[in-house]
Design a protein around this motif. Structure first.
Motif, short mmCIF file in Angstrom:
data_model
loop_
_atom_site.label_atom_id
_atom_site.label_comp_id
_atom_site.label_asym_id
_atom_site.label_seq_id
_atom_site.Cartn_x
_atom_site.Cartn_y
_atom_site.Cartn_z
N ASP A 1 0.89 -1.07 0.33
CA ASP A 1 -0.08 -0.02 0.06
C ASP A 1 1.07 1.24 0.01
N ARG A 2 2.01 1.13 0.83
CA ARG A 2 2.68 2.30 0.68
C ARG A 2 3.99 2.28 -0.32
N HIS A 3 4.06 1.40 -1.07
CA HIS A 3 5.12 1.27 -2.19
C HIS A 3 6.44 1.35 -1.55
N GLU A 4 6.57 0.63 -0.43
CA GLU A 4 8.02 0.88 0.36
C GLU A 4 8.49 -0.68 0.27
N VAL A 5 9.93 -0.70 0.19
CA VAL A 5 10.60 -1.84 -0.17
C VAL A 5 11.69 -1.67 0.72
N LYS A 6 12.30 -2.84 1.59
CA LYS A 6 13.38 -2.87 2.39
C LYS A 6 13.96 -4.27 2.36
N ARG A 7 15.31 -4.03 2.22
CA ARG A 7 15.97 -5.60 2.58
C ARG A 7 16.83 -5.35 3.55
N GLN B 1 17.07 -1.76 5.35
CA GLN B 1 17.48 -0.59 4.06
C GLN B 1 16.59 -0.53 3.22
N ALA B 2 16.24 0.90 3.21
CA ALA B 2 15.14 1.22 2.12
C ALA B 2 15.75 1.15 0.65
N ILE B 3 14.99 0.55 -0.05
CA ILE B 3 15.32 0.47 -1.46
C ILE B 3 14.38 1.50 -2.49
N ASP B 4 14.74 1.98 -3.26
CA ASP B 4 13.93 3.00 -3.94
C ASP B 4 13.72 2.08 -5.41
N LEU B 5 12.33 2.06 -5.86
CA LEU B 5 12.13 1.46 -6.99
C LEU B 5 11.00 2.18 -7.72
N THR B 6 11.24 2.28 -9.07
CA THR B 6 10.30 2.95 -10.05
C THR B 6 8.88 1.92 -9.89
N PRO B 7 7.91 2.56 -10.37
CA PRO B 7 6.77 1.79 -10.18
C PRO B 7 6.66 0.52 -10.95
N LEU C 1 8.56 -6.64 -8.80
CA LEU C 1 9.03 -7.43 -7.46
C LEU C 1 7.92 -8.12 -6.73
N VAL C 2 6.93 -7.21 -6.76
CA VAL C 2 5.72 -7.76 -6.11
C VAL C 2 5.17 -8.90 -6.66
N TYR C 3 5.21 -8.91 -7.91
CA TYR C 3 4.54 -10.19 -8.51
C TYR C 3 5.56 -11.39 -8.44
N LEU C 4 6.91 -11.32 -8.62
CA LEU C 4 7.85 -12.16 -8.29
C LEU C 4 7.80 -12.66 -6.68
N ILE C 5 7.49 -11.99 -5.93
CA ILE C 5 7.52 -12.45 -4.56
C ILE C 5 6.00 -13.00 -4.34
N GLN C 6 4.89 -12.63 -4.97
CA GLN C 6 3.71 -13.27 -4.78
C GLN C 6 3.84 -14.54 -5.41
N ASN C 7 4.48 -14.88 -6.27
CA ASN C 7 4.82 -16.20 -6.88
C ASN C 7 6.00 -16.73 -6.62
N LYS C 8 6.71 -16.42 -5.28
CA LYS C 8 7.85 -17.21 -4.93
C LYS C 8 8.08 -18.65 -5.21
N GLN C 9 9.10 -19.15 -5.74
CA GLN C 9 9.53 -20.61 -5.93
C GLN C 9 8.87 -21.11 -7.07
N ARG C 10 8.11 -20.20 -7.85
CA ARG C 10 7.53 -20.50 -9.12
C ARG C 10 8.18 -19.76 -10.46
N VAL C 11 8.50 -20.79 -11.37
CA VAL C 11 9.29 -20.21 -12.57
C VAL C 11 8.04 -19.37 -13.46
N LEU C 12 8.42 -18.23 -13.69
CA LEU C 12 7.64 -17.34 -14.41
C LEU C 12 8.18 -16.91 -15.98
N THR C 13 7.52 -17.12 -16.97
CA THR C 13 7.75 -16.91 -18.23
C THR C 13 7.82 -15.36 -18.48
N ARG C 14 8.66 -14.91 -19.53
CA ARG C 14 8.60 -13.55 -19.88
C ARG C 14 7.17 -13.19 -20.37
N GLU C 15 6.52 -14.02 -20.80
CA GLU C 15 5.17 -13.87 -21.45
C GLU C 15 4.30 -13.44 -20.17
#
Length: 238
Positions: free
Chosen positions: A150-156, A159-165, A171-185
């Motif tokens: 909701d706040r569009h904030e990322v930390k690792r 440490q705060a990490i500044d990302l473009t929209p 990143l959100v979609y990758l984490i939501q599908n962690k451990q799952r291989v996603l095609t470029r399509e």
């Protein structure tokens, strides 16, 4: 007023009867008693629930003022409307100081009594509404990465990490599908939108941007390439 229950404590039987009839006509459930001790027994009966007390000041057994003191001493917040035949300022002040919500002097017009009851009931309903909790932000985590969606904030590693929209959405979609291989399509469809027109290598470009910010500054890399297929977010193998 459905199921709104009122206890009227008034030793003058005729007044109590009139008040009861008028309140019942308005849709209230009304119990009347003429003695302070009997009233106190009802007030402390756990099987009884009243939404408003109407108390005459002058009562046999226990006075209306004593009932009021006992009610508030028990931390009972039920609204109390006091009735008195005496128009003395000291009585009103005493009653209000003891925790009465309103005061009326007899004789009174029934329309005014009904109006004051409506105000007290409405006020009580407002104060008794549960406080709504603030909606909690959606949080995603993977290993030492924290994402506040909701706040569009990322930390690792805190440490705060500044990302473009676009990097953020990727990143959100990758984490939501962690451990799952996603095609470029798949990534194009979900991150850029199904109506995106362009080359799939835009995914590779943004994966590189994301790695520079998410992986490169830290010891372990989480965004991994699966040759010939796409990308996956997972814990690196030893």
């Amino acid at each position: 007023m459905e199921n709104m229950s009122i206890l009227v404590v008034e030793d003058e039987v005729n007044i109590a009867r009139v008040v009861k009839l008028e309140l019942e006509y308005e849709g209230y459930q009304v119990t009347t008693v003429h003695d302070g001790l009997e009233a106190w027994q009802l007030m402390t009966d756990k099987d009884q629930q009243f939404h408003l007390f109407i108390l005459d000041v002058m009562l046999p057994g226990l006075s209306g003022m004593e009932l009021l003191r006992r009610i508030r001493r028990e931390e009972n917040t039920t609204p109390v409307l006091m009735l008195t035949a005496r128009d003395a300022i000291v009585d009103k002040v005493t009653g209000l100081d003891q925790g009465a919500d309103d005061y009326m002097t007899k004789p009174f017009e029934i329309e005014e009594l009904l109006a004051r009851i409506r105000v007290l009931v409405r006020r009580s309903q407002l104060t008794q509404k549960p406080v709504e909790e603030e909606p909690k932000d959606e949080l995603l985590t993977f290993m030492d990465i924290e994402v506040n969606v909701d706040r569009h904030e990322v930390k690792r590693e805190e440490q705060a990490i500044d990302l473009t929209p676009r990097e953020f959405d990727l990143l959100v979609y990758l984490i939501q599908n962690k451990q799952r291989v996603l095609t470029r399509e798949q990534l194009l469809d979900r991150v850029w939108g199904f109506d995106y027109i362009g080359e799939t290598n835009v995914v590779d470009v943004y994966i590189r941007y994301l790695r520079q910010k998410i992986d490169k500054p830290f010891e372990e890399a989480y965004i991994q390439t699966v040759r010939g297929v796409g990308y996956v977010m997972k814990e690196p193998t030893a």
